[in-house]
Each structure stands twice: as C-alpha cells, then as structure tokens.
Scaffold this motif. Structure first.
Motif, PDB file in Angstrom:
ATOM      1  N   LEU A   3      10.197  -4.512  -1.456  1.00  0.00           N
ATOM      2  CA  LEU A   3      10.216  -3.263  -2.211  1.00  0.00           C
ATOM      3  C   LEU A   3       9.326  -2.203  -1.562  1.00  0.00           C
ATOM      4  O   LEU A   3       8.290  -2.526  -0.976  1.00  0.00           O
ATOM      5  CB  LEU A   3       9.745  -3.501  -3.651  1.00  0.00           C
ATOM      6  N   THR A   4       9.737  -0.942  -1.720  1.00  0.00           N
ATOM      7  CA  THR A   4       8.926   0.193  -1.282  1.00  0.00           C
ATOM      8  C   THR A   4       9.468   1.441  -1.961  1.00  0.00           C
ATOM      9  O   THR A   4      10.328   1.355  -2.840  1.00  0.00           O
ATOM     10  CB  THR A   4       8.943   0.332   0.251  1.00  0.00           C
ATOM     11  N   THR A   5       8.970   2.603  -1.547  1.00  0.00           N
ATOM     12  CA  THR A   5       9.482   3.880  -2.041  1.00  0.00           C
ATOM     13  C   THR A   5       9.760   4.793  -0.846  1.00  0.00           C
ATOM     14  O   THR A   5       9.175   4.598   0.229  1.00  0.00           O
ATOM     15  CB  THR A   5       8.466   4.588  -2.957  1.00  0.00           C
ATOM     16  N   PRO A   6      10.614   5.797  -0.992  1.00  0.00           N
ATOM     17  CA  PRO A   6      10.810   6.745   0.109  1.00  0.00           C
ATOM     18  C   PRO A   6       9.504   7.399   0.558  1.00  0.00           C
ATOM     19  O   PRO A   6       9.286   7.590   1.760  1.00  0.00           O
ATOM     20  CB  PRO A   6      11.777   7.769  -0.487  1.00  0.00           C
ATOM     21  N   ARG A   7       8.639   7.735  -0.392  1.00  0.00           N
ATOM     22  CA  ARG A   7       7.377   8.390  -0.016  1.00  0.00           C
ATOM     23  C   ARG A   7       6.514   7.462   0.841  1.00  0.00           C
ATOM     24  O   ARG A   7       5.950   7.881   1.859  1.00  0.00           O
ATOM     25  CB  ARG A   7       6.620   8.809  -1.274  1.00  0.00           C
ATOM     26  N   GLU A   8       6.415   6.210   0.430  1.00  0.00           N
ATOM     27  CA  GLU A   8       5.588   5.280   1.198  1.00  0.00           C
ATOM     28  C   GLU A   8       6.218   4.936   2.542  1.00  0.00           C
ATOM     29  O   GLU A   8       5.500   4.749   3.533  1.00  0.00           O
ATOM     30  CB  GLU A   8       5.308   4.023   0.370  1.00  0.00           C
ATOM     31  N   LEU A   9       7.532   4.880   2.593  1.00  0.00           N
ATOM     32  CA  LEU A   9       8.188   4.651   3.883  1.00  0.00           C
ATOM     33  C   LEU A   9       7.942   5.824   4.839  1.00  0.00           C
ATOM     34  O   LEU A   9       7.722   5.627   6.034  1.00  0.00           O
ATOM     35  CB  LEU A   9       9.693   4.453   3.694  1.00  0.00           C
ATOM     36  N   ALA A  10       7.990   7.042   4.308  1.00  0.00           N
ATOM     37  CA  ALA A  10       7.743   8.221   5.147  1.00  0.00           C
ATOM     38  C   ALA A  10       6.306   8.218   5.654  1.00  0.00           C
ATOM     39  O   ALA A  10       6.044   8.527   6.826  1.00  0.00           O
ATOM     40  CB  ALA A  10       8.031   9.492   4.368  1.00  0.00           C
ATOM     41  N   ALA A  11       5.371   7.857   4.771  1.00  0.00           N
ATOM     42  CA  ALA A  11       3.968   7.779   5.186  1.00  0.00           C
ATOM     43  C   ALA A  11       3.798   6.733   6.281  1.00  0.00           C
ATOM     44  O   ALA A  11       3.115   6.965   7.295  1.00  0.00           O
ATOM     45  CB  ALA A  11       3.087   7.444   3.986  1.00  0.00           C
ATOM     46  N   PHE A  12       4.420   5.575   6.093  1.00  0.00           N
ATOM     47  CA  PHE A  12       4.321   4.529   7.095  1.00  0.00           C
ATOM     48  C   PHE A  12       4.952   4.966   8.415  1.00  0.00           C
ATOM     49  O   PHE A  12       4.383   4.736   9.496  1.00  0.00           O
ATOM     50  CB  PHE A  12       5.001   3.251   6.611  1.00  0.00           C
ATOM     51  N   ALA A  13       6.119   5.589   8.343  1.00  0.00           N
ATOM     52  CA  ALA A  13       6.800   6.027   9.566  1.00  0.00           C
ATOM     53  C   ALA A  13       5.928   6.994  10.354  1.00  0.00           C
ATOM     54  O   ALA A  13       5.874   6.953  11.587  1.00  0.00           O
ATOM     55  CB  ALA A  13       8.142   6.667   9.224  1.00  0.00           C
ATOM     56  N   ARG A  14       5.226   7.878   9.643  1.00  0.00           N
ATOM     57  CA  ARG A  14       4.341   8.820  10.334  1.00  0.00           C
ATOM     58  C   ARG A  14       3.217   8.080  11.046  1.00  0.00           C
ATOM     59  O   ARG A  14       2.891   8.368  12.207  1.00  0.00           O
ATOM     60  CB  ARG A  14       3.766   9.829   9.338  1.00  0.00           C
ATOM     61  N   ILE A  15       2.592   7.120  10.362  1.00  0.00           N
ATOM     62  CA  ILE A  15       1.517   6.328  10.969  1.00  0.00           C
ATOM     63  C   ILE A  15       2.045   5.553  12.181  1.00  0.00           C
ATOM     64  O   ILE A  15       1.409   5.505  13.236  1.00  0.00           O
ATOM     65  CB  ILE A  15       0.920   5.370   9.921  1.00  0.00           C
ATOM     66  N   TYR A  16       3.202   4.952  12.022  1.00  0.00           N
ATOM     67  CA  TYR A  16       3.815   4.156  13.086  1.00  0.00           C
ATOM     68  C   TYR A  16       4.046   5.004  14.340  1.00  0.00           C
ATOM     69  O   TYR A  16       3.681   4.616  15.460  1.00  0.00           O
ATOM     70  CB  TYR A  16       5.128   3.587  12.553  1.00  0.00           C
TER      71      TYR A  16
END
Length: 467
Positions: A229-242
């Motif tokens: 599970l995740t959320t679009p907001r958290e995925l976007a945050a992770f993608a930026r960090i990645y």
C-alpha cells in the motif's frame, strides 16, 4: 627640557593642575580618536565565513524555523494558484516539480492504493544504497533461487524469464525490473541483498519509515500483492528522493526501451547450443518512453485491485516534472491507453505552464552587512533557503521566457546596531514576475554578535553617520 621643567615648577598650583588636566584630556582625546580610527578600519575588511559550529547551529535553527522550505520533500507552491481542471481518467493523481518538490496539481492524492509493480522502484532504491555502500556491484553474478524461476511464478506475473542454472548479473536484474517489470527478478534481487524475501521486505518497510512515508507498507517486493500500500503523494515524494539520490538510474535502466533475455551468455551449460535464440524480446512497459518528449522513466504498475498506475518523469530544457497516476480505469489495452493519455495530459500541461528559475544563478549566496556597537564588525546575511522557484506562465510567450523575466529585489539595511542573533531575519529577497510576487525569502544573520561595551557603543553611534 630643563627650562621647561623650571618653567612648570614656577607655575602656581592652580595653573599646574589646569595644565595637567588639559594634558590628560588631550592625551585621552587622542587615544579615543586613535581607538575610533582603529575601530573604523575594521569596516574595511571582509568578514570571514562563520565557523563550522556556527554553520551547524544555523542550519539546525533554520530547519526548525522553515521545515517545509528547507527539508520538506513535497511542499505547496509559494504563491496562490487556481486549481487546474485537467481531464485525468485516473481516480488519483499528483504532479510535482522535481527541482523543489512543489505540488502543482493533485487529485485525491492521499488515497491509499496498492502500488502494484511500482513497488519495484523501492527494490532498486535499496540496491543502489548497497552499491553506494560498497557491499555489492552491478557486475556481481547473482544466484537465482528456485522460487524466482519463471516456471514457478504465477501465471499472470510479469517476467524477465529467469531459469535454473542461468548466469545473470545484478545489472541485468535491474534492467529486468525496470524494463520488463520482472517479478522473478524482484525475488532474485531480494534474496541476494538480504538473504531472504522476508528480510528484504522488512528492509523495504524500514526504509519507507525512514523517509517519512507513513502510509506506505509492503508485504512482498514485486508488487503482485494487493496488501502492498501507498498513496500518490508518498510515491511522488519517494520518486523525487530516488531521482535525486540516484539520477543515473534513469539513463541506465528506466529509459531503456527494451530487454532481450536470456542471451547465450546467460544460459546454463546444457542450453548453450541455443545461443541467443532463446532470448525473449520485451519492450519497456512504459510506452511514453516512445511518445512523450523528454520522458526517461519511471515505472508502470497494474493489478486488478489498483487499476493502472504510473510513476512518470520527463525533462525538457533542464526542467523536470514527476507525476503519479493511480487507479486508472480500463482493462488490458484500453487501460494502458488511458494510463498513457493521462501521463501525456499532465506532462504537456506542466511544460506548457511552468518553468524553473534558479536563484543560485542570479543571487549572491551572502551579503556582508556592518554591525555597529557590537563585538564584531560584520555579519553575513544569507537566504533562509535558496530553492529553485517554479515560475508560472503569465506574461511571456513561453514559460521559459517568463522564467528569464523574474526579478529579484534584495532589501538589506545599511548597517545593523548593537547585536545580532544567528537565524534572525534582517532583510529579504522578493522574487516577482511582473507585478506578481512569487516568493519572499528572509535574509538571516549567519552568526550571533554580542553588544559591545560602553566605548564600543559610543564608537558605534559615531560610525553610523559614516556607513
């Protein structure tokens, strides 16, 4: 000299006192003005940088005062905007500027949804951590556990087509994750990095918590489970960090348009006679690599419980955006088409309406300001933060022209008086596009200075007229 002594001796007592007092006064006055002259020469010097201890204190203080601007992975735009009305088919979506994490568009961005194969981004993130730490390399040959053989995978699983006895490198497995979205590759990587799938999943959850992704949780590393599970907001945050931490992942893996595997070099001894004829050619599941200008990642995902998901990024003229769409409608080809249409709609809208302005290319990193009446002559005023600014398309022919038209007005005092406190604001920078204020950034003291004693205070008062 003898005559002077005799003449002084001949003076009356009253005259002697007057002469002594006058002399002392003149000497004191001379010393006073000599001291003032030395004091004023201090204002001709250049102040040295703050000490390491002062810099650390200031950084911690500013992080606590301005957490969104300085340490926030995602943040709102610093100016008001009218919410965009985009025709996005997916139930949930978000768009951010990769340079600063500003959220430009969102739609149900906090819905908790299975990420499906986007989960594999977290797998790759952990691998890059291990490479950076020197514990593994991309050229490592990775054992292939039996449970990761393609023949042991669920029927509808995405596969790289790993098999018994194959020789495969970690680089090839990452390509299989990024391009073919291989569930088999995810299991092989997990076992290699952590010794077991279970231990690797525990690592994934630990890393998610470290990154502050409180709604993100994993049950397995491939994305096949609806319990990830995740959320679009958290995925976007992770993608930026990645992308920030491992930018090479885009060109080396996510931008690759196809994979052929297994090649002759990968085959076990008993299959070597097949050569490359056994290779399966698969195209990147992200079809926008072929149709969207500047697209170089990131990852698609689909399971029935989540619908069609897409973590997408594209860069044009040095400006990069990241979008996440989840719970896209449709099935099979139709669902993939909706997913790509959504990604194109969001990205084209972003590039048509925003560009980036980098203050570091236009504004000084510090401003030396005199401090009168203090135990020290100068402080440096520095921007409390110096983030890239997302510029809206308002007046020029293109967003990039608007970005070039941004003005920065620096407001600082001629001098400060008596004392300063590190982190306190004593000036500001106002960024504007035409008459529109885009952002106001405080200019803060880089060090604390104590008030001087009485003499220093007097010198400071005198110095004000000359500064």
């Amino acid at each position: 000299m003898k005559n002077l002594v005799q003449r002084f001796t001949a003076l009356s007592r009253k005259t002697k006192i007057i002469a002594c007092v006058s002399t002392a006064f003149i000497l004191a006055l001379s010393a006073f003005f000599a001291g003032y002259a030395r004091y004023m020469t201090g204002f001709t010097a250049t102040v040295s940088a703050a000490s390491a201890q002062e810099q650390l204190y200031l950084a911690n203080f500013l992080n606590s005062m301005y957490p969104k601007q300085r340490t926030g992975v995602l943040k709102p735009l610093p100016y008001p905007v009218v919410s965009a009305d985009l025709n996005v088919h997916a139930e949930s979506a978000i768009l951010i500027d990769a340079a600063n994490g500003c959220v430009i568009y969102e739609k149900n961005a906090d819905d908790v949804i299975p990420p499906a194969s986007i989960t594999k981004l977290f797998v790759m993130y952990i691998v890059f951590q291990e490479i950076t730490a020197g514990r593994v390399t991309l050229d490592d040959v990775v054992p292939i556990p039996e449970r990761s053989w393609a023949i042991n995978m669920p029927r509808d699983a995405s596969l790289m087509f790993l098999g018994q006895g194959q020789n495969v490198t970690l680089r090839e497995l990452l390509t299989g994750l990024a391009v073919a979205s291989g569930n088999d590759a995810a299991l092989a990587v997990a076992a290699y990095i952590s010794g077991s799938t279970e231990a690797f999943v525990a690592r994934m959850n630990e890393e998610a918590q470290k990154l502050g992704l409180t709604h993100t949780h994993f049950e397995e590393p491939s994305g096949y489970s609806e319990n990830n599970l995740t959320t679009p907001r958290e995925l976007a945050a992770f993608a930026r960090i990645y992308i920030q931490n491992y930018p090479q992942a885009l060109s080396e893996f996510h931008a690759q348009r196809e994979i052929r595997y297994p090649l002759a070099a990968n085959l076990p001894v008993w299959e070597k006679d097949k050569g490359d004829s056994a290779a399966v050619r698969q195209f990147n599941t992200n079809g926008l690599l072929r149709t969207l200008e500047g697209c170089d990642g990131l990852k698609t995902g689909f399971i029935y419980e989540s619908g069609f998901n897409l973590a997408l990024t594209a860069e044009r003229n040095g400006v990069r955006f990241i979008s996440v769409t989840m719970r896209g409608p449709g099935a099979s080809t139709a669902g993939k088409n909706f997913r790509e249409v959504d990604g194109t709609t969001i990205m084209e809208w972003a590039f048509a309406r925003f560009a980036d302005y980098n203050p570091a290319k236009h504004i000084a990193s510090s401003y030396q300001v005199p401090v009168v009446g203090a135990k020290g002559h100068f402080v440096r005023l520095i921007p409390a933060w110096q983030n890239v600014l997302t510029v809206p398309h308002l007046i020029g022919e293109t967003p990039s022209i608007d970005a070039e038209a941004v003005t920065a007005t620096v407001s600082i005092p001629r001098f400060l008086t008596d004392s300063t406190k590190a982190g306190n604001a004593y000036g500001k920078i106002i960024y504007k596009l035409g008459d529109t204020v885009l952002e106001t950034v405080p200019l803060v003291a880089d060090r604390s200075l104590e008030q001087a004693g009485l003499l220093g205070h007097v010198y400071g008062k005198m110095a004000q007229s000359r500064l």
